[in-house]
Scaffold this motif. Structure first.
Motif, mmCIF file in Angstrom:
data_model
loop_
_atom_site.group_PDB
_atom_site.id
_atom_site.type_symbol
_atom_site.label_atom_id
_atom_site.label_comp_id
_atom_site.label_asym_id
_atom_site.label_seq_id
_atom_site.Cartn_x
_atom_site.Cartn_y
_atom_site.Cartn_z
ATOM 1 N N ASN A 304 -6.718 -3.571 7.221
ATOM 2 C CA ASN A 304 -5.650 -4.358 7.834
ATOM 3 C C ASN A 304 -4.295 -3.744 7.484
ATOM 4 O OD1 ASN A 304 -3.799 -6.206 8.657
ATOM 5 N ND2 ASN A 304 -4.646 -7.928 7.491
ATOM 6 N N PRO A 305 -3.530 -3.260 8.470
ATOM 7 C CA PRO A 305 -2.280 -2.563 8.165
ATOM 8 C C PRO A 305 -1.228 -3.483 7.554
ATOM 9 C CG PRO A 305 -2.510 -2.883 10.529
ATOM 10 C CD PRO A 305 -3.795 -3.340 9.918
ATOM 11 N N LYS A 306 -1.430 -4.781 7.696
ATOM 12 C CA LYS A 306 -0.407 -5.690 7.159
ATOM 13 C C LYS A 306 -0.661 -6.077 5.714
ATOM 14 C CE LYS A 306 1.340 -7.652 11.381
ATOM 15 N NZ LYS A 306 0.906 -8.553 12.437
ATOM 16 N N MET A 307 -1.753 -5.579 5.177
ATOM 17 C CA MET A 307 -2.100 -5.960 3.814
ATOM 18 C C MET A 307 -1.051 -5.448 2.820
ATOM 19 S SD MET A 307 -5.148 -4.198 1.689
ATOM 20 C CE MET A 307 -4.814 -3.880 -0.029
ATOM 21 N N LEU A 322 -8.910 -0.229 -10.056
ATOM 22 C CA LEU A 322 -9.556 -0.305 -8.745
ATOM 23 C C LEU A 322 -10.180 -1.670 -8.508
ATOM 24 C CD1 LEU A 322 -11.308 3.187 -8.481
ATOM 25 C CD2 LEU A 322 -9.271 2.400 -7.269
ATOM 26 N N SER A 323 -10.853 -2.179 -9.527
ATOM 27 C CA SER A 323 -11.508 -3.474 -9.315
ATOM 28 C C SER A 323 -10.454 -4.552 -9.115
ATOM 29 C CB SER A 323 -12.447 -3.813 -10.474
ATOM 30 O OG SER A 323 -11.682 -4.115 -11.620
ATOM 31 N N GLY A 324 -9.347 -4.430 -9.845
ATOM 32 C CA GLY A 324 -8.272 -5.404 -9.688
ATOM 33 C C GLY A 324 -7.693 -5.391 -8.283
ATOM 34 N N ILE A 325 -7.443 -4.207 -7.768
ATOM 35 C CA ILE A 325 -6.789 -4.112 -6.461
ATOM 36 C C ILE A 325 -7.755 -4.455 -5.330
ATOM 37 C CG2 ILE A 325 -5.612 -2.598 -4.819
ATOM 38 C CD1 ILE A 325 -4.784 -0.861 -7.174
ATOM 39 N N PHE A 326 -8.895 -3.773 -5.332
ATOM 40 C CA PHE A 326 -9.681 -3.788 -4.111
ATOM 41 C C PHE A 326 -10.648 -4.967 -4.018
ATOM 42 C CE2 PHE A 326 -8.306 0.649 -4.583
ATOM 43 C CZ PHE A 326 -7.489 0.667 -3.479
ATOM 44 N N LEU A 327 -11.144 -5.416 -5.154
ATOM 45 C CA LEU A 327 -12.062 -6.551 -5.073
ATOM 46 C C LEU A 327 -11.336 -7.782 -4.565
ATOM 47 C CD1 LEU A 327 -14.440 -6.077 -8.129
ATOM 48 C CD2 LEU A 327 -14.745 -5.427 -5.740
ATOM 49 N N SER A 328 -10.098 -7.952 -5.044
ATOM 50 C CA SER A 328 -9.341 -9.122 -4.586
ATOM 51 C C SER A 328 -8.988 -9.004 -3.104
ATOM 52 C CB SER A 328 -8.073 -9.291 -5.413
ATOM 53 O OG SER A 328 -7.209 -8.208 -5.180
ATOM 54 N N SER A 329 -9.011 -7.802 -2.577
ATOM 55 C CA SER A 329 -8.703 -7.628 -1.158
ATOM 56 C C SER A 329 -9.966 -7.624 -0.310
ATOM 57 C CB SER A 329 -7.954 -6.314 -0.935
ATOM 58 O OG SER A 329 -7.011 -6.120 -1.947
ATOM 59 N N GLY A 330 -11.113 -7.850 -0.940
ATOM 60 C CA GLY A 330 -12.365 -7.896 -0.193
ATOM 61 C C GLY A 330 -12.890 -6.522 0.191
ATOM 62 N N LEU A 331 -12.456 -5.486 -0.526
ATOM 63 C CA LEU A 331 -12.914 -4.132 -0.214
ATOM 64 C C LEU A 331 -13.872 -3.667 -1.309
ATOM 65 C CD1 LEU A 331 -9.404 -2.651 0.634
ATOM 66 C CD2 LEU A 331 -11.099 -3.468 2.264
ATOM 67 N N ASN A 332 -14.763 -2.780 -0.956
ATOM 68 C CA ASN A 332 -15.649 -2.184 -1.964
ATOM 69 C C ASN A 332 -15.144 -0.813 -2.353
ATOM 70 O OD1 ASN A 332 -17.284 -4.419 -1.800
ATOM 71 N ND2 ASN A 332 -18.545 -3.510 -0.170
ATOM 72 N N TYR A 333 -15.441 -0.393 -3.571
ATOM 73 C CA TYR A 333 -15.049 0.960 -3.968
ATOM 74 C C TYR A 333 -16.168 1.618 -4.731
ATOM 75 C CZ TYR A 333 -14.407 -0.832 -8.676
ATOM 76 O OH TYR A 333 -14.615 -1.384 -9.896
ATOM 77 N N GLN A 334 -16.125 2.946 -4.745
ATOM 78 C CA GLN A 334 -17.129 3.754 -5.426
ATOM 79 C C GLN A 334 -16.405 4.927 -6.059
ATOM 80 O OE1 GLN A 334 -19.986 4.566 -2.297
ATOM 81 N NE2 GLN A 334 -21.469 5.113 -3.899
ATOM 82 N N ILE A 335 -16.647 5.182 -7.359
ATOM 83 C CA ILE A 335 -15.986 6.324 -7.994
ATOM 84 C C ILE A 335 -16.972 7.475 -8.111
ATOM 85 C CG2 ILE A 335 -14.723 7.106 -10.034
ATOM 86 C CD1 ILE A 335 -14.146 4.206 -10.682
ATOM 87 N N LYS A 336 -16.592 8.658 -7.572
ATOM 88 C CA LYS A 336 -17.423 9.854 -7.729
ATOM 89 C C LYS A 336 -16.536 10.956 -8.266
ATOM 90 C CE LYS A 336 -20.933 9.107 -4.216
ATOM 91 N NZ LYS A 336 -21.279 9.349 -2.813
#
Lengths: 354, 215
Positions: A304-307, A322-336
């Protein structure tokens, strides 16, 4: 008449008020801050008067350059008493009369020159050594993900942010302290008579002793935020501005200039390892995190560009941020390793519907 | 033309007085103390006090002198002469309440004297005339963007430069230099502080009329 009955003209003519605007010190700052707290209804008029006062300047400006500043100082110390002065005057008069003095002086000078050449011929080592001494240029650069603190030869401290570079002489000049910066740095400048100059591209930031943050964006934007002291900023086309404490100047890549106040934690928190987001767009968050940890973020799916995101992290690792930012925004992340992949489980249109 | 000659820079700048110009640790001590005390210390031969005075006021004198003469060599010579004179008189200097006002006053006299004594030079046309002390109205912030404000700014600047040079001088001393009325009276050599207030009031009155008529 009391200050509470003042109109804008009265403020513009009031010397105590003007001194607070132009040359604030403990005394007048204390008074006017307290007064404004007591009379919030006067704020508007006071701000207008401040703008007016700040806009009046000498049209004919001239700066005493460092060469003259030093030369005059040395001449003053040399002419220790009036007798010396008279002597000097007389010498000048001799010149005017064009008398054989000139010839004598010339031959003396010639002898002197021969003397020097002779001396140089005998002792080539000493002279060449002392003449060729030049301080080395030191260059420090940080890749993304790394920050460092440096101390310069004058005792000034530089906090260099990631993806930034600074260069300077191991020993500063007698009259000037110059450093070149690209990227972002926070300076705590040791106070002394030699001006301290930060060069970023065509812009020069000139200070005596003070602490401030400089951030030169990749696209040519520049921001300078002053914490204490006073700084002067000169750009390549001769524009000049000065900053008071807690003021910030931002120049975008179009050359538009904006003077504002700033949130010290947001602007200078990085030097104390505090990562701050303040209503940042997704793109800004992405760039900030990439720079801070020296990683690359890839996005799968639509965002969402307005996020926008706000948050403060003090010395936290990548995982926690990452967990702080993206989990609260409903996004998943993966670190490689050095890569992070962000995925949006929901389609963009659906987020908008929500 | 040079009263005090240009001298070559010394090979070694280890002279304690010269190197002390860079040390400003002790400068701080003077930052908050009253002008009177700094002047007293200078009068007693304290070099730190002298360094402080030079550091703070030499550039200011240069900018101020520039209003009277556009010859940078003259200005440098004037600053040298003033400080050489003051240093030679140490021990007998009279009390000074505002160093800035006192130095501005003697700078003004010295520049005008030098300019006058250089009749042959091209700069001799510079006198205490109606063109000096031009004022510029500029807005450092982006606040002033609208057409109306730009127009207003132009109007104020035009009006400012219709004032007499003495009025502009007073306005600049008050607003640009941040002097109080007592200091303005000293620089402009008024015997009474009220004259300094009067000249500012008159300037403002004239400005108001000029701006109104221009509309």
């Amino acid at each position: 008449m009391k200050y509470k009955d003042y109109n804008i003209e009265d403020f513009i003519m009031d010397d105590f008020f003007i001194q607070w605007v132009k040359y604030p010190n403990e005394n007048n700052r204390h008074f006017w801050q307290k007064w404004l707290e007591q009379h919030p209804e006067k704020r508007e008029i006071v701000m207008q008067a401040v703008t007016m006062i700040n806009s009046i300047h000498y049209q004919d400006k001239a700066e005493m350059d460092d060469g003259r500043y030093i030369e005059a100082f040395e001449n003053i110390l040399k002419a220790e008493n009036v007798k010396d002065l008279k002597k000097i005057n007389r010498e000048i008069e001799f010149k005017k009369f064009n008398f054989p003095w000139r010839g004598i002086a010339a031959s003396l000078l010639l002898c002197f020159c021969f003397g020097i050449i002779f001396k140089m011929a005998i002792q080539p080592h000493n002279t060449s050594e002392s003449n060729t001494y030049k301080p080395a240029i030191i260059k420090r650069s940080n890749p993304a993900g790394k920050k460092s603190v440096l101390t310069l030869s004058d005792g000034s401290k530089v906090y260099l942010n990631s993806a930034s570079e600074i260069s300077y002489f191991s020993e500063f000049d007698d009259s000037l302290r110059v450093v070149k910066l690209s990227g972002e740095a926070f300076f705590k400048v040791q106070k002394e008579a030699r001006p301290f100059v930060v060069e970023t591209g065509q812009t020069k930031i000139i200070v005596l002793g003070t602490s401030f943050n400089v951030n030169q964006g990749k696209n040519g934007a520049l921001s300078v935020a002053l914490v204490t002291g006073k700084v002067k900023i000169k750009d390549g086309i001769g524009q000049q501005m000065s900053l008071e404490p807690s003021e910030m100047i931002t120049r975008d890549n179009q050359g538009e200039i904006l003077k504002t106040t700033f949130d010290p934690l947001y602007i200078t928190g990085w030097k104390d390892k505090v990562l701050v987001f303040k209503r940042n767009s997704f793109l800004e968050v992405k760039e900030k995190v990439e720079n801070w940890f020296g990683i690359k973020i890839k996005i799968h799916g639509e965002i969402n560009p307005k996020m926008t995101y706000s948050g403060i992290y003090k010395d936290e690792n990548l995982e926690n941020v990452l967990s702080g930012i993206f989990l609260s925004s409903g996004l998943n992340y993966q670190i490689k390793d050095k890569n992070v992949i962000i995925t949006n489980p929901i389609k963009h249109e659906e987020t908008l519907k929500k | 033309m040079t009263f005090a000659p240009k001298m070559q820079k010394p090979q070694h700048t280890e002279d304690p007085t010269i190197s002390s110009i860079k040390l400003s640790e002790s400068d701080k001590k003077y930052e908050n103390s009253a002008d009177r005390d700094i002047w007293k210390a200078f009068n007693k031969g304290n070099e730190t006090a002298f360094n402080y005075i030079y550091r703070v006021y030499a550039p200011a004198l240069f900018q101020y002198g520039w209003q009277f003469s556009k010859d940078k060599n003259i200005l440098q010579d004037c600053i040298q002469n003033i400080f050489i004179y003051l240093r030679s008189k140490r021990g007998d200097l009279t009390k000074v309440n505002s160093i800035r006002a006192y130095l501005f006053k003697i700078m003004q006299r010295e520049v005008l004297r030098m300019v006058k004594s250089e009749k042959q030079s091209i700069h001799s046309s510079w006198d205490y005339n109606e063109r000096i002390f031009p004022i510029e109205i500029c807005h450092e912030t982006k606040l002033i963007q609208q057409e109306y404000d730009i127009e207003m700014k132009r109007k104020i600047q035009y009006a400012m430069n219709q004032l007499t040079s003495r009025q502009r001088q007073a306005v600049l001393l008050l607003i640009e230099e941040g002097m109080n009325y007592k200091e303005i009276a000293e620089v402009m050599e008024f015997s009474d502080v009220r004259s300094a207030r009067k000249i500012i009031y008159r300037a403002l009155d004239t400005l108001k009329v000029l701006i109104r008529n221009k509309k």
